[in-house]
Write a protein that holds these residues in place. Structure first.
Motif, PDB file in Angstrom:
ATOM      1  N   CYS A   1      57.054  52.573  42.032  1.00 55.38           N
ATOM      2  CA  CYS A   1      56.135  51.822  42.878  1.00 55.38           C
ATOM      3  C   CYS A   1      54.808  51.576  42.175  1.00 55.38           C
ATOM      4  N   VAL A   2      54.224  50.453  42.474  1.00 53.03           N
ATOM      5  CA  VAL A   2      52.875  50.160  42.017  1.00 53.03           C
ATOM      6  C   VAL A   2      52.017  49.847  43.231  1.00 53.03           C
ATOM      7  N   GLU A   3      50.717  50.017  43.054  1.00 54.27           N
ATOM      8  CA  GLU A   3      49.753  49.663  44.082  1.00 54.27           C
ATOM      9  C   GLU A   3      48.741  48.720  43.461  1.00 54.27           C
ATOM     10  N   VAL A   4      48.220  47.813  44.272  1.00 56.78           N
ATOM     11  CA  VAL A   4      47.206  46.884  43.793  1.00 56.78           C
ATOM     12  C   VAL A   4      45.998  46.924  44.728  1.00 56.78           C
ATOM     13  N   ALA A   5      44.841  46.605  44.171  1.00 59.95           N
ATOM     14  CA  ALA A   5      43.603  46.510  44.947  1.00 59.95           C
ATOM     15  C   ALA A   5      42.752  45.399  44.349  1.00 59.95           C
ATOM     16  N   ALA A   6      42.154  44.607  45.208  1.00 60.03           N
ATOM     17  CA  ALA A   6      41.269  43.532  44.755  1.00 60.03           C
ATOM     18  C   ALA A   6      39.843  44.070  44.656  1.00 60.03           C
ATOM     19  N   HIS A   7      39.152  43.668  43.604  1.00 54.77           N
ATOM     20  CA  HIS A   7      37.760  44.062  43.404  1.00 54.77           C
ATOM     21  C   HIS A   7      37.045  42.863  42.806  1.00 54.77           C
ATOM     22  N   ALA A   8      36.261  42.173  43.615  1.00 48.20           N
ATOM     23  CA  ALA A   8      35.567  40.944  43.188  1.00 48.20           C
ATOM     24  C   ALA A   8      36.604  39.974  42.619  1.00 48.20           C
ATOM     25  N   ALA A   9      36.468  39.552  41.370  1.00 50.70           N
ATOM     26  CA  ALA A   9      37.400  38.604  40.757  1.00 50.70           C
ATOM     27  C   ALA A   9      38.453  39.315  39.919  1.00 50.70           C
ATOM     28  N   THR A  10      38.649  40.615  40.184  1.00 55.01           N
ATOM     29  CA  THR A  10      39.571  41.429  39.409  1.00 55.01           C
ATOM     30  C   THR A  10      40.612  42.056  40.325  1.00 55.01           C
ATOM     31  N   VAL A  11      41.835  42.177  39.828  1.00 49.21           N
ATOM     32  CA  VAL A  11      42.898  42.881  40.546  1.00 49.21           C
ATOM     33  C   VAL A  11      43.254  44.122  39.731  1.00 49.21           C
ATOM     34  N   LEU A  12      43.210  45.272  40.387  1.00 48.13           N
ATOM     35  CA  LEU A  12      43.554  46.532  39.739  1.00 48.13           C
ATOM     36  C   LEU A  12      44.983  46.913  40.109  1.00 48.13           C
ATOM     37  N   VAL A  13      45.695  47.500  39.153  1.00 44.88           N
ATOM     38  CA  VAL A  13      47.074  47.929  39.359  1.00 44.88           C
ATOM     39  C   VAL A  13      47.190  49.374  38.902  1.00 44.88           C
ATOM     40  N   ARG A  14      47.871  50.204  39.708  1.00 40.52           N
ATOM     41  CA  ARG A  14      48.063  51.607  39.332  1.00 40.52           C
ATOM     42  C   ARG A  14      49.458  52.068  39.756  1.00 40.52           C
TER      43      ARG A  14
ATOM     44  N   ALA B   1      45.570  56.195  34.535  1.00 39.05           N
ATOM     45  CA  ALA B   1      45.100  54.893  34.050  1.00 39.05           C
ATOM     46  C   ALA B   1      45.452  53.753  35.002  1.00 39.05           C
ATOM     47  N   ARG B   2      44.576  52.768  35.025  1.00 36.39           N
ATOM     48  CA  ARG B   2      44.770  51.564  35.827  1.00 36.39           C
ATOM     49  C   ARG B   2      44.684  50.357  34.910  1.00 36.39           C
ATOM     50  N   LEU B   3      45.351  49.319  35.311  1.00 30.65           N
ATOM     51  CA  LEU B   3      45.248  48.051  34.598  1.00 30.65           C
ATOM     52  C   LEU B   3      44.361  47.125  35.408  1.00 30.65           C
ATOM     53  N   ALA B   4      43.597  46.281  34.731  1.00 30.95           N
ATOM     54  CA  ALA B   4      42.734  45.319  35.405  1.00 30.95           C
ATOM     55  C   ALA B   4      43.073  43.923  34.910  1.00 30.95           C
ATOM     56  N   PHE B   5      43.230  43.003  35.851  1.00 30.82           N
ATOM     57  CA  PHE B   5      43.547  41.618  35.542  1.00 30.82           C
ATOM     58  C   PHE B   5      42.558  40.707  36.236  1.00 30.82           C
ATOM     59  N   GLU B   6      42.198  39.620  35.577  1.00 41.00           N
ATOM     60  CA  GLU B   6      41.401  38.608  36.264  1.00 41.00           C
ATOM     61  C   GLU B   6      42.277  38.031  37.367  1.00 41.00           C
ATOM     62  N   ALA B   7      41.668  37.657  38.479  1.00 38.39           N
ATOM     63  CA  ALA B   7      42.415  37.172  39.636  1.00 38.39           C
ATOM     64  C   ALA B   7      43.321  35.999  39.285  1.00 38.39           C
TER      65      ALA B   7
ATOM     66  N   ALA C   1      47.376  35.910  39.750  1.00 39.50           N
ATOM     67  CA  ALA C   1      48.033  34.862  40.541  1.00 39.50           C
ATOM     68  C   ALA C   1      49.138  34.199  39.724  1.00 39.50           C
ATOM     69  N   GLY C   2      48.888  33.954  38.443  1.00 40.76           N
ATOM     70  CA  GLY C   2      49.910  33.384  37.570  1.00 40.76           C
ATOM     71  C   GLY C   2      51.108  34.303  37.421  1.00 40.76           C
TER      72      GLY C   2
END
Length: 68
Positions: free
Chosen positions: A28-41, A49-55, A59-60
């Motif tokens: 399982c993964v979890e995601v959270a939105a933070h401003a223009a960034t999406v975090l994945v853990r 560790a978490r991964l960070a992606f631009e929104a 979306a892509g």
């Protein structure tokens, strides 16, 4: 925009578990939105560790995986 993941903190209530989670301890993964960034853990190891992606990149990724 680039952020250091360690600088991005979100409350636990902001994290959402994957809809593919069976609740039986599967992968399982979890995601959270933070401003223009999406975090994945990893939901089994939330403090690791978490991964960070631009929104836009996130979306892509979703479009590619869902065929939408």
């Amino acid at each position: 925009m680039t952020h250091r993941v360690s600088e991005l903190t979100v409350p636990e209530s902001a994290w959402f578990k994957s809809s593919y989670s069976s609740g039986e301890g599967g992968e399982c993964v979890e995601v959270a939105a933070h401003a223009a960034t999406v975090l994945v853990r990893d939901s089994k190891r939330p403090a690791d560790a978490r991964l960070a992606f631009e929104a836009e990149a996130w979306a892509g990724f979703l479009r590619m995986t869902t065929g939408s």
